[in-house]
Design a protein around this motif. Structure first.
Motif, short mmCIF file in Angstrom:
data_model
loop_
_atom_site.label_atom_id
_atom_site.label_comp_id
_atom_site.label_asym_id
_atom_site.label_seq_id
_atom_site.Cartn_x
_atom_site.Cartn_y
_atom_site.Cartn_z
N LEU B 103 0.86 -1.20 0.00
CA LEU B 103 0.00 0.00 0.00
C LEU B 103 0.89 1.24 0.00
O LEU B 103 0.64 2.21 -0.71
CB LEU B 103 -0.89 0.02 1.24
N SER B 107 0.39 3.07 -3.61
CA SER B 107 -0.80 3.93 -3.51
C SER B 107 -0.41 5.31 -2.99
O SER B 107 0.72 5.51 -2.55
CB SER B 107 -1.82 3.29 -2.56
N ASN B 108 -1.35 6.22 -3.05
CA ASN B 108 -1.06 7.57 -2.57
C ASN B 108 -1.65 7.82 -1.18
O ASN B 108 -1.83 8.96 -0.76
CB ASN B 108 -1.65 8.61 -3.55
N LEU B 109 -1.93 6.74 -0.47
CA LEU B 109 -2.54 6.89 0.85
C LEU B 109 -1.56 7.47 1.86
O LEU B 109 -0.34 7.24 1.75
CB LEU B 109 -3.02 5.52 1.34
N SER B 110 -2.09 8.20 2.83
CA SER B 110 -1.23 8.75 3.88
C SER B 110 -0.87 7.64 4.87
O SER B 110 -1.58 6.62 4.94
CB SER B 110 -1.97 9.86 4.62
N GLU B 113 -3.83 6.59 6.89
CA GLU B 113 -4.81 5.79 6.15
C GLU B 113 -4.32 4.35 5.98
O GLU B 113 -5.09 3.39 6.11
CB GLU B 113 -5.07 6.42 4.78
N ILE B 114 -3.03 4.23 5.71
CA ILE B 114 -2.45 2.88 5.56
C ILE B 114 -2.57 2.13 6.89
O ILE B 114 -2.99 0.96 6.92
CB ILE B 114 -0.97 2.96 5.10
N ASP B 116 -4.73 2.55 9.24
CA ASP B 116 -6.13 2.19 9.49
C ASP B 116 -6.54 0.95 8.68
O ASP B 116 -7.17 0.03 9.21
CB ASP B 116 -7.07 3.36 9.13
N GLN B 117 -6.16 0.96 7.40
CA GLN B 117 -6.53 -0.19 6.55
C GLN B 117 -5.85 -1.47 7.01
O GLN B 117 -6.46 -2.53 7.04
CB GLN B 117 -6.14 0.10 5.09
N THR B 154 -4.32 -4.96 -0.65
CA THR B 154 -4.21 -4.09 -1.84
C THR B 154 -5.47 -4.18 -2.72
O THR B 154 -5.52 -3.57 -3.77
CB THR B 154 -2.99 -4.48 -2.69
#
Lengths: 256, 252
Positions: B103, B107-110, B113-114, B116-117, B154
């Motif tokens: 991730l 991905s462009n997640l902060s 956010e990563i 949390d997922q 993912t």
């Protein structure tokens, strides 16, 4: 017989071609060190930290012995006052870079090949590829860059400690006057000597990093292959450093 | 979604795969059975372009991946997730970092956010208390679960499992199969499970393929009677490619 020779030559040529492609791809991906800066800094720290003690110890002792041997040989000619000059030029131009190169060849070579090789064996490299991450960018470039970048600071440390150890040897074991020795040291090296000395280590680092990363990345043959690759890495990188030292010296002497 | 068109693979003078063709459609859960060394895992590697076939075409979402370079393959690979037989977890990273690794990469997640997922998915897998452990500190069954968690986080379109129950005790194997079943229901992804322990997956799959002597000897619904008739042993046939002149010289 002819067939066997041609097979060997073909194998060597394809190996060299593959190594050149690997080198080119790694160099192209050096810009990725900014993306993977945490990994690059970690590798810089590990390689520098692991090699430091080895470089310091070997330079100090070799410098002490060099000073002692040289001092004893030039003493009958009344040239003991030249000792500082001889030591500083030898350390700056050759001993510092070469000893650092050879020591780091063993240290970095074995470390990189076993680390990358183990990742190949445990499918971690395949996992990176399978998920769309280029292992050259993520694993190889930060390590090779770290090997390249760590050599110069280590060489500076080796140079400084080599000269200090030489002065200790001259003053305590050869009864050379402290002031005379240091005046001789200051008169000794030119900027050219310093430049010659600092031009070599980055090439050594690049060579060591590249050879060991290539051997680790292309590992075959399980844990037995890993042992063999680690041995090969130490051998190839050490010979590589000596050859590169020779070539760079020839080039430097010819042009400067 | 995945199509093999007359694919052959010859490695180290062994015909691993001989002119095989099959197709896996979207949403399907297929199992590929075969004895050890039959080339099951090789098929997974071919699907991801980690290996190139000697001949034939491999179509992924309609595109032939055989001629593609590593760089061109990467975007296609990101639509897949492979659960490796060994787990292939990164030794130097914690379980949380392992699961969130791709991730963070793709991905462009902060970071939040990563996190949390990853926390969500690890809770789903019952791993929430082990997030800061390293792979060396956990059992084989847990490593397998972490590996599956890493694969699903993912949100891939296709999940490939390489011997997901190999080396696990019956209880851990049952847990892993139950997780795979739950994942199919929750995410409805296309799955290909490679295994030689087919009995674990009887209630999970809707299609079975058998690989024997380098060819797909059965392709159809799950059938126990065929399984029983399946011979356990097979030996890949030796092959010496004719075009390699050096062998011809040696033979002479």
């Amino acid at each position: 017989m002819k067939v066997i020779y041609s097979k060997i030559v073909t194998k060597w040529l394809s190996e060299i071609w593959s190594a050149l492609k690997f080198t080119f791809r790694t160099l192209l991906n050096f810009r990725q060190i900014f993306r993977y800066r945490a990994e690059t800094i970690k590798q810089l720290y590990i390689l520098g930290n692991q090699g430091l003690a080895l470089v310091i110890l070997s330079t100090v002792f070799i410098s002490i012995v060099l000073t002692l041997e040289t001092g004893k040989k030039i003493e009958p000619f009344g040239a003991k006052l030249m000792l500082g000059r001889v030591v500083v030029i030898a350390v700056l131009r050759e001993l510092g870079p070469l000893i650092t190169g050879l020591m780091m060849a063993g240290r970095i070579g074995a470390k990189i090949v076993s680390e990358i090789g183990n990742m190949v064996l445990t499918e971690q490299v395949d996992a990176l590829r399978a998920y769309g991450t280029d292992p050259i960018k993520r694993l190889i470039a930060p390590r090779v860059f770290a090997a390249f970048a760590v050599m110069l600071p280590l060489t500076f440390i080796a140079d400084a400690l080599g000269i200090i150890a030489g002065s200790f040897s001259a003053i305590t074991l050869l009864d050379v006057d402290f002031d005379f020795f240091w005046i001789s040291v200051k008169q000794g090296p030119s900027i050219k000597d310093l430049l010659v000395g600092i031009s070599k280590p980055p090439f050594f680092g690049l060579l060591i990093g590249m050879i060991s990363a290539y051997l680790g990345y292309n590992l075959k043959g399980g844990s037995e292959g890993l042992g063999l690759a680690a041995t090969k890495a130490v051998m190839y990188t050490s010979i590589g450093v000596l050859l590169m030292d020779f070539l760079l010296t020839i080039i430097i002497i010819s042009f400067f | 979604m995945i199509a093999f068109d007359s694919v052959s693979l010859c490695l180290n003078n062994r015909n691993i795969l001989k002119n095989i063709s099959f197709m896996i459609n979207r949403g399907e859960t297929a199992v590929l059975v075969g004895s050890s060394g039959a080339g099951k895992s090789t098929i997974l590697r071919l699907i991801l372009g980690l290996l190139k076939p000697s001949s034939g075409r491999i179509l992924i979402m309609g595109r032939d991946i055989v001629p593609l370079s590593e760089k061109e393959l990467n975007p296609i690979r990101r639509k897949f997730s492979l659960v490796f037989q060994s787990g292939a977890l990164f030794d130097s990273l914690t379980l949380e970092q392992n699961v969130g690794f791709f991730l963070a990469e793709n991905s462009n997640l902060s970071p939040q956010e990563i996190h949390d997922q990853v926390s969500d998915i690890m809770k789903f897998f019952g791993l929430e208390n082990f997030m800061h452990y390293y792979p060396a500190q956990i059992s084989g069954g847990m490593r397998k679960r972490v590996s599956i968690a890493r694969a699903v986080v993912t949100r891939p379109e296709v999940l490939l499992y390489d011997e997901p129950t190999a080396g696990l005790d019956p209880l851990a194997a049952k847990k892993v199969v139950h997780l795979i079943d739950q994942l199919q229901q929750r995410f409805n992804v296309t799955s290909l499970i490679v295994t030689h322990e087919i009995h674990h997956f009887a209630n999970v799959v809707n299609r079975m393929m058998m690989l024997k002597n380098g060819i797909i000897s059965y392709d159809g619904g799950f059938d126990l009677s065929i399984l029983e008739a399946f011979e356990e042993t097979e030996s890949p046939v030796e092959c010496i490619p004719e075009e390699e002149g050096i062998y011809a010289d040696i033979r002479e």
